[in-house]
Motif scaffolding. Structure first.
Motif, PDB file in Angstrom:
ATOM      1  N   ALA A 122       0.965  -0.598  -8.969  1.00 19.93           N
ATOM      2  CA  ALA A 122       0.257   0.674  -9.095  1.00 19.93           C
ATOM      3  C   ALA A 122      -0.444   1.033  -7.787  1.00 19.93           C
ATOM      4  CB  ALA A 122      -0.751   0.603 -10.239  1.00 19.93           C
ATOM      5  N   LEU A 123      -1.028   0.031  -7.122  1.00 20.08           N
ATOM      6  CA  LEU A 123      -1.692   0.287  -5.847  1.00 20.08           C
ATOM      7  C   LEU A 123      -0.674   0.732  -4.801  1.00 20.08           C
ATOM      8  CD1 LEU A 123      -4.101   0.266  -3.931  1.00 20.08           C
ATOM      9  CD2 LEU A 123      -3.722  -2.191  -3.591  1.00 20.08           C
ATOM     10  N   LEU A 124       0.495   0.085  -4.768  1.00 22.57           N
ATOM     11  CA  LEU A 124       1.531   0.460  -3.811  1.00 22.57           C
ATOM     12  C   LEU A 124       1.937   1.919  -3.989  1.00 22.57           C
ATOM     13  CD1 LEU A 124       3.617  -0.200  -1.628  1.00 22.57           C
ATOM     14  CD2 LEU A 124       5.129  -1.044  -3.450  1.00 22.57           C
ATOM     15  N   LYS A 125       2.166   2.315  -5.220  1.00 18.04           N
ATOM     16  CA  LYS A 125       2.563   3.691  -5.493  1.00 18.04           C
ATOM     17  C   LYS A 125       1.438   4.666  -5.155  1.00 18.04           C
ATOM     18  CE  LYS A 125       4.523   6.652  -9.103  1.00 18.04           C
ATOM     19  NZ  LYS A 125       5.666   7.076  -8.241  1.00 18.04           N
ATOM     20  N   ASN A 126       0.223   4.285  -5.508  1.00 17.88           N
ATOM     21  CA  ASN A 126      -0.907   5.183  -5.293  1.00 17.88           C
ATOM     22  C   ASN A 126      -1.201   5.395  -3.809  1.00 17.88           C
ATOM     23  OD1 ASN A 126      -4.265   5.127  -4.995  1.00 17.88           O
ATOM     24  ND2 ASN A 126      -3.424   6.677  -6.366  1.00 17.88           N
ATOM     25  N   CYS A 127      -1.208   4.311  -3.028  1.00 10.95           N
ATOM     26  CA  CYS A 127      -1.634   4.437  -1.635  1.00 10.95           C
ATOM     27  C   CYS A 127      -0.563   5.068  -0.753  1.00 10.95           C
ATOM     28  CB  CYS A 127      -2.084   3.085  -1.069  1.00 10.95           C
ATOM     29  SG  CYS A 127      -0.776   1.903  -0.751  1.00 10.95           S
ATOM     30  N   THR A 128       0.690   5.095  -1.221  1.00  8.14           N
ATOM     31  CA  THR A 128       1.752   5.712  -0.427  1.00  8.14           C
ATOM     32  C   THR A 128       2.120   7.111  -0.915  1.00  8.14           C
ATOM     33  OG1 THR A 128       3.407   4.570  -1.798  1.00  8.14           O
ATOM     34  CG2 THR A 128       2.771   3.533   0.296  1.00  8.14           C
ATOM     35  N   GLU A 129       1.942   7.374  -2.216  1.00 12.55           N
ATOM     36  CA  GLU A 129       2.384   8.651  -2.765  1.00 12.55           C
ATOM     37  C   GLU A 129       1.280   9.420  -3.486  1.00 12.55           C
ATOM     38  OE1 GLU A 129       5.661   7.978  -5.387  1.00 12.55           O
ATOM     39  OE2 GLU A 129       6.596   6.491  -4.058  1.00 12.55           O
ATOM     40  N   GLY A 130       0.217   8.734  -3.875  1.00  9.94           N
ATOM     41  CA  GLY A 130      -0.782   9.356  -4.736  1.00  9.94           C
ATOM     42  C   GLY A 130      -2.011   9.821  -3.996  1.00  9.94           C
ATOM     43  N   THR A 131      -3.079   9.945  -4.755  1.00  9.76           N
ATOM     44  CA  THR A 131      -4.355  10.385  -4.205  1.00  9.76           C
ATOM     45  C   THR A 131      -5.420   9.330  -4.486  1.00  9.76           C
ATOM     46  OG1 THR A 131      -4.909  11.579  -6.239  1.00  9.76           O
ATOM     47  CG2 THR A 131      -3.776  12.818  -4.506  1.00  9.76           C
ATOM     48  N   ILE A 132      -6.526   9.448  -3.792  1.00 11.81           N
ATOM     49  CA  ILE A 132      -7.608   8.465  -3.905  1.00 11.81           C
ATOM     50  C   ILE A 132      -8.248   8.552  -5.281  1.00 11.81           C
ATOM     51  CG2 ILE A 132      -9.912   7.913  -3.033  1.00 11.81           C
ATOM     52  CD1 ILE A 132      -8.776   8.877  -0.263  1.00 11.81           C
ATOM     53  N   GLU A 133      -8.428   7.389  -5.889  1.00  6.99           N
ATOM     54  CA  GLU A 133      -9.055   7.288  -7.202  1.00  6.99           C
ATOM     55  C   GLU A 133     -10.320   6.451  -7.092  1.00  6.99           C
ATOM     56  OE1 GLU A 133      -6.129   5.499  -9.665  1.00  6.99           O
ATOM     57  OE2 GLU A 133      -4.722   7.193  -9.546  1.00  6.99           O
ATOM     58  N   VAL A 147       0.206   2.551   9.933  1.00  2.00           N
ATOM     59  CA  VAL A 147      -0.573   1.541   9.214  1.00  2.00           C
ATOM     60  C   VAL A 147      -0.598   1.859   7.724  1.00  2.00           C
ATOM     61  CG1 VAL A 147      -2.900   0.621   8.872  1.00  2.00           C
ATOM     62  CG2 VAL A 147      -1.990   0.890  11.186  1.00  2.00           C
ATOM     63  N   LEU A 148      -0.873   3.113   7.382  1.00  3.11           N
ATOM     64  CA  LEU A 148      -0.972   3.493   5.978  1.00  3.11           C
ATOM     65  C   LEU A 148       0.387   3.451   5.288  1.00  3.11           C
ATOM     66  CD1 LEU A 148      -3.405   6.547   6.341  1.00  3.11           C
ATOM     67  CD2 LEU A 148      -3.974   4.258   5.537  1.00  3.11           C
ATOM     68  N   ALA A 149       1.431   3.894   5.966  1.00  2.86           N
ATOM     69  CA  ALA A 149       2.743   4.032   5.330  1.00  2.86           C
ATOM     70  C   ALA A 149       3.577   2.759   5.381  1.00  2.86           C
ATOM     71  CB  ALA A 149       3.516   5.174   5.990  1.00  2.86           C
ATOM     72  N   GLU A 150       3.325   1.890   6.373  1.00  2.00           N
ATOM     73  CA  GLU A 150       4.174   0.718   6.551  1.00  2.00           C
ATOM     74  C   GLU A 150       3.405  -0.598   6.439  1.00  2.00           C
ATOM     75  OE1 GLU A 150       6.139   1.262  10.301  1.00  2.00           O
ATOM     76  OE2 GLU A 150       6.578   3.370   9.873  1.00  2.00           O
ATOM     77  N   ARG A 151       2.282  -0.698   7.142  1.00  2.00           N
ATOM     78  CA  ARG A 151       1.561  -1.975   7.149  1.00  2.00           C
ATOM     79  C   ARG A 151       0.963  -2.284   5.783  1.00  2.00           C
ATOM     80  NH1 ARG A 151      -3.035  -3.073  11.569  1.00  2.00           N
ATOM     81  NH2 ARG A 151      -1.232  -2.774  12.922  1.00  2.00           N
ATOM     82  N   HIS A 152       0.346  -1.306   5.140  1.00  2.00           N
ATOM     83  CA  HIS A 152      -0.288  -1.580   3.853  1.00  2.00           C
ATOM     84  C   HIS A 152       0.712  -2.005   2.779  1.00  2.00           C
ATOM     85  CE1 HIS A 152      -4.282   0.710   4.825  1.00  2.00           C
ATOM     86  NE2 HIS A 152      -4.087  -0.351   5.568  1.00  2.00           N
ATOM     87  N   PRO A 153       1.871  -1.337   2.638  1.00  2.00           N
ATOM     88  CA  PRO A 153       2.864  -1.855   1.689  1.00  2.00           C
ATOM     89  C   PRO A 153       3.322  -3.271   2.029  1.00  2.00           C
ATOM     90  CG  PRO A 153       3.349   0.434   2.210  1.00  2.00           C
ATOM     91  CD  PRO A 153       2.244   0.001   3.138  1.00  2.00           C
ATOM     92  N   ALA A 154       3.471  -3.579   3.315  1.00  2.00           N
ATOM     93  CA  ALA A 154       3.877  -4.929   3.701  1.00  2.00           C
ATOM     94  C   ALA A 154       2.808  -5.950   3.320  1.00  2.00           C
ATOM     95  CB  ALA A 154       4.156  -4.984   5.203  1.00  2.00           C
TER      96      ALA A 154
END
Length: 392
Positions: free
Chosen positions: A50-61, A22-29
């Motif tokens: 920015a959200l796409l990059k953050n939620c797949t590779e970054g940390t919570i802001e 869900v986190l790695a595939e559904r959210h980007p879709a």
């Protein structure tokens, strides 16, 4: 409570797990679908990137300091989880925060021209206007010939299965009974008789709704029937105060569903008019409590919401997400008693849920064994099984 059972909280960091997908595939879709559904401006596109990059590779802001709910989310966990990977915090929390950040990216909370524009509205409207919805509403005409008790059972199962177009209102009580006798039952737990015993004509029913569109309509039909037949004196429909989890119901979605009913032919319009009248005279109330979009289990509900549920004759909790919040988003042993994990709830509570995530409680050992033998663990997430559980 010292006797309350415990289980590990579900995270999204296990490779190959459903939460991870869900986190790695559904959210980007979902980000891409929202981007394609609206003519957003360059600033919104940059925010979505920015959200796409953050939620797949970054940390919570944290939310921006001027966000209207900054302090609320700080109390709900951004102060606690900031700087951690989206995958390493509770899955319920990271899922919820993703949708809050998505609203921020498209300008939902403003200020600006996009303030209040639901980014999921095109998907909700498409489902509400689908031909399958016409077919299900037409089926109401045949249902009107049934005795009230059989009609009530069919409407309960319509609400349970939600947008399953192959079932809908046509899933009769007889069909449910035959399914329950199969080696792998469609209905893995059925406390419906206990549910009906709690609706004796007095008091208030709270229904905590889940999705809009073709799931909300059968929820509304069930409420209309219960009010019309005198099974409850008053009903409170709890919906989300703002868009959430793509299809979750808001006040605007309730209005759309009522217009869909009143504009339909036959019995559907009659149900719509009954609901409209019930809202006008106060027998049906719509409630949008901020905690409905909280990334927390209902065990952490605030005092005012606890008081509302305590005063209700019965609270019906609809859908998979609300079930996770009701029992706790944990890796329970499936045979963990539903009564134990909901002992904190301030009044009688029922869960109507199609299984779409790993969380499950209240199964008997034979049912669990049959499901595992036939399907492995797919039965937990495929939406092919459902449950009605009650703690009086």
């Amino acid at each position: 409570m010292p006797d309350t059972p415990t289980a590990p909280v579900i995270l999204g960091n296990e490779p190959g797990s459903f939460p991870r997908s869900v986190l790695a595939e559904r959210h980007p879709a979902i980000i891409q679908q929202v981007r394609d559904a609206f003519p957003y401006d360059p600033g919104q596109h940059r925010a979505l990137d920015a959200l796409l990059k953050n939620c797949t590779e970054g940390t919570i802001e944290p939310l921006p300091a001027d966000a209207p709910d900054h302090d609320q989310w700080a109390a709900w966990g951004t102060d606690k989880y900031a700087g951690q990977s989206w995958y390493d915090v509770p899955w319920l929390w990271s899922e919820s925060y993703f949708y809050r950040q998505l609203l921020d990216a498209v300008g939902y909370f403003g200020p600006g021209a996009w303030q209040g524009i639901d980014p999921f509205r095109p998907f909700k409207r498409a489902e509400l206007d689908a031909p399958e919805t016409d077919e299900e509403l037409t089926a109401l005409d045949e249902l009107e010939a049934e005795p009230p008790q059989e009609r009530a059972k069919s409407l309960l199962h319509g609400s349970l299965w939600g947008n399953r177009a192959d079932l809908g209102f046509r899933l009769s009580a007889a069909g449910a009974e035959s399914a329950s006798q199969a080696p792998v039952p469609a209905l893995v737990a059925d406390d419906s008789e206990r549910l009906w015993s709690l609706l004796s004509g007095n008091g208030t029913l709270c229904l905590v709704a889940d999705n809009a569109g073709r799931e909300l309509i059968p929820d509304l039909l069930l409420l209309a029937h219960l009010l019309d037949q005198g099974r409850v004196e008053r009903a409170v429909l709890h919906i989300k105060p703002h868009p959430y989890y793509v299809s979750d119901a808001t006040t605007a979605d309730v209005v759309d569903a009522l217009h869909r009913l009143t504009g339909a032919p036959g019995a559907a319009a009659t149900y719509g008019r009954r609901l409209w009248s019930a809202m006008a005279d106060g027998r049906l109330t719509v409630r949008a409590h901020p905690f409905s979009c909280a990334p927390l289990p209902y065990a952490d509900m605030p005092a005012d919401l606890r008081a509302e549920f305590a005063a209700a004759t019965l609270t019906i909790v609809k859908g998979d997400l609300n079930y996770r919040r009701l029992v706790g988003d944990c890796l329970w042993a499936p045979t963990t008693p539903f009564e134990d994990v909901t002992a904190y709830f301030p009044g009688p509570v029922a869960a109507l849920r199609t299984l779409k995530s790993d969380v499950i409680t209240g199964l008997d050992a034979r049912t669990e064994a049959a499901l595992v033998a036939a399907e492995g663990q797919r039965w937990r997430t495929g939406g092919t099984h459902a449950l009605i559980q009650v703690r009086a």
